[in-house]
Design an enzyme around this catalytic site. Structure first.
Site, short mmCIF file in Angstrom:
data_model
loop_
_atom_site.label_atom_id
_atom_site.label_comp_id
_atom_site.label_asym_id
_atom_site.label_seq_id
_atom_site.Cartn_x
_atom_site.Cartn_y
_atom_site.Cartn_z
N MET A 30 0.84 -1.20 0.00
CA MET A 30 0.00 0.00 0.00
C MET A 30 0.87 1.25 0.00
O MET A 30 0.41 2.33 0.35
CB MET A 30 -0.96 -0.01 1.19
CG MET A 30 -2.01 -1.10 1.09
SD MET A 30 -3.54 -0.75 2.00
CE MET A 30 -2.95 -0.55 3.66
N LEU A 33 6.74 2.99 1.50
CA LEU A 33 7.65 1.86 1.58
C LEU A 33 8.76 2.07 2.60
O LEU A 33 9.27 3.17 2.79
CB LEU A 33 8.28 1.61 0.20
CG LEU A 33 7.29 1.36 -0.95
CD1 LEU A 33 8.04 1.16 -2.26
CD2 LEU A 33 6.39 0.17 -0.64
N HIS A 34 9.12 0.97 3.27
CA HIS A 34 10.19 0.99 4.26
C HIS A 34 11.05 -0.26 4.05
O HIS A 34 10.85 -1.03 3.09
CB HIS A 34 9.62 1.06 5.69
CG HIS A 34 8.56 0.04 5.98
ND1 HIS A 34 8.80 -1.33 5.98
CD2 HIS A 34 7.24 0.18 6.28
CE1 HIS A 34 7.69 -1.97 6.28
NE2 HIS A 34 6.72 -1.09 6.46
N HIS A 37 9.39 -3.65 3.31
CA HIS A 37 9.00 -3.87 1.92
C HIS A 37 10.22 -4.20 1.05
O HIS A 37 10.17 -5.07 0.18
CB HIS A 37 8.33 -2.61 1.35
CG HIS A 37 7.06 -2.23 2.03
ND1 HIS A 37 6.94 -1.10 2.79
CD2 HIS A 37 5.85 -2.84 2.07
CE1 HIS A 37 5.70 -1.00 3.26
NE2 HIS A 37 5.02 -2.05 2.84
N GLY A 147 4.75 -10.20 4.19
CA GLY A 147 5.51 -10.18 5.44
C GLY A 147 4.82 -10.96 6.55
O GLY A 147 3.59 -10.99 6.63
N GLN A 153 -3.19 -12.34 8.10
CA GLN A 153 -3.37 -12.03 6.69
C GLN A 153 -2.62 -13.03 5.81
O GLN A 153 -3.17 -13.53 4.82
CB GLN A 153 -2.87 -10.61 6.40
CG GLN A 153 -2.79 -10.26 4.92
CD GLN A 153 -2.27 -8.87 4.70
OE1 GLN A 153 -2.98 -7.90 4.91
NE2 GLN A 153 -1.01 -8.75 4.26
N VAL A 176 10.94 -7.58 9.68
CA VAL A 176 12.09 -6.68 9.76
C VAL A 176 11.84 -5.70 10.90
O VAL A 176 10.76 -5.11 10.99
CB VAL A 176 12.32 -5.92 8.44
CG1 VAL A 176 13.50 -4.96 8.57
CG2 VAL A 176 12.56 -6.92 7.31
N SER A 186 4.27 0.99 8.15
CA SER A 186 4.00 2.34 7.64
C SER A 186 3.29 3.18 8.69
O SER A 186 3.41 4.42 8.70
CB SER A 186 3.15 2.25 6.37
OG SER A 186 3.83 1.52 5.37
N ARG A 187 2.55 2.54 9.59
CA ARG A 187 1.81 3.28 10.61
C ARG A 187 2.70 3.80 11.74
O ARG A 187 2.24 4.61 12.55
CB ARG A 187 0.69 2.40 11.19
CG ARG A 187 -0.49 2.21 10.23
CD ARG A 187 -1.66 1.52 10.92
NE ARG A 187 -2.86 1.58 10.10
CZ ARG A 187 -3.22 0.66 9.21
NH1 ARG A 187 -2.44 -0.39 9.03
NH2 ARG A 187 -4.33 0.79 8.51
#
Length: 290
Positions: A30, A33-34, A37, A147, A153, A176, A186-187
């Site tokens: 979504m 990216l970090h 990802h 991940g 999920q 990670v 991302s949050r």
């Protein structure tokens, strides 16, 4: 790297890759990216060529009171990261491209989607399952990478692939973490400095569970109680759930006699974070993986 914005062009490129005998790898994201990802992209590049990364903030997996509109978006920054990572195609469709007028289909995985995240976020996994299946149909990858932080999920997506006899192999990659143990998300950027410091309690709680298990504790309730005790020492942490579940059914276990997952979801102000510990049981041996 070529940026693709339409389903038809993405499908055409996917068909050509198959005709050429190439193995496509897909990393669905979504955006925002970090390094987590990027680790999925690294795995994809080892296994497949071409590598496709999708960026699509999926409205169907957000509830009415959730953060769809303010979910972090950084398309230009993401494009640069993907270029540097050696990605072949960025698939960045619009909402109207994925859900055109008249779209009526939804995918539901019974049982697995009803508990934990599914209970706290009604309809979430229906939205996830629907968009993931559509992405797998559009890109037709040989491998698709997810991940392990989103353990429920990942389990649901594996079930979809098995039940619907998809040609895509679902590859679940390690979590990670930041140096202090916080799982990348991302949050995390929503957290205030005080909340960011407090959020390390997730890792401490899971580490406490790992220590107890490695010391021989097999009673799930005692392990959960120890974790809740750790969380209670952090005033900014408000747990949604702390559970130990069977790795296949995601139903609660009383004792750790088979492979299972230790899961927790915790709120820090308006930000909700999840994390987990995988407990593999084989031939009487237990291996805990954070």
């Amino acid at each position: 790297m070529e940026a693709i914005h339409t389903v038809e062009w993405m499908k055409q490129l996917a068909r050509q890759a198959r005709a050429d005998g190439r193995l496509t790898g897909l990393v669905p994201t979504m955006g925002a990216l970090h390094a987590g990802h990027l680790s999925l992209i690294e795995a994809a590049r080892r296994d497949a060529s071409p590598v496709v990364v999708s960026i699509f903030v999926n409205p169907k997996q957000f509830g009415p009171s959730e953060d769809y509109k303010k979910y972090p978006r950084d398309m230009e920054g993401d494009r640069q990261r993907l270029e540097e990572a050696g990605v072949d195609y960025l698939f960045a469709p619009s909402v109207a491209e994925i859900y055109p007028a008249g779209f009526r289909t939804a995918v539901n995985v019974e049982g697995l989607a009803d508990r934990l995240e599914g209970k706290v976020r009604p309809g979430h996994f229906r939205g996830v399952a629907t968009v993931v299946l559509k992405l797998l149909e559009i890109v037709a990858p040989r491998f698709a990478y997810f991940g392990r932080k989103d353990a429920q999920q990942a389990r649901i997506i594996r079930q979809i692939a098995a039940d619907l006899a998809l040609d895509s192999e679902i590859v679940v990659c390690p979590i990670v973490r930041e140096p202090d143990g916080l799982a990348l998300s991302s949050r995390n950027q929503y957290l205030s400095p005080a909340e960011r410091k407090a959020a390390t309690v997730l890792y401490r709680a899971l580490s406490r569970a790992r220590h107890a298990i490695e010391e021989g504790e097999r009673d799930a309730m005692r392990i959960v109680t120890a974790m809740r005790g750790e969380l209670a020492e952090e005033p900014l942490a408000s747990p949604d759930y702390v559970e130990i579940v069977d790795a296949d059914s995601f139903e609660p276990v009383m004792r750790l006699t088979r492979t299972c997952v230790v899961l927790l979801a915790v709120r820090f102000g308006a930000t909700r974070l999840i994390d987990n510990l995988q407990v593999d049981v084989a031939n009487g041996n237990i291996i805990c993986t954070l």
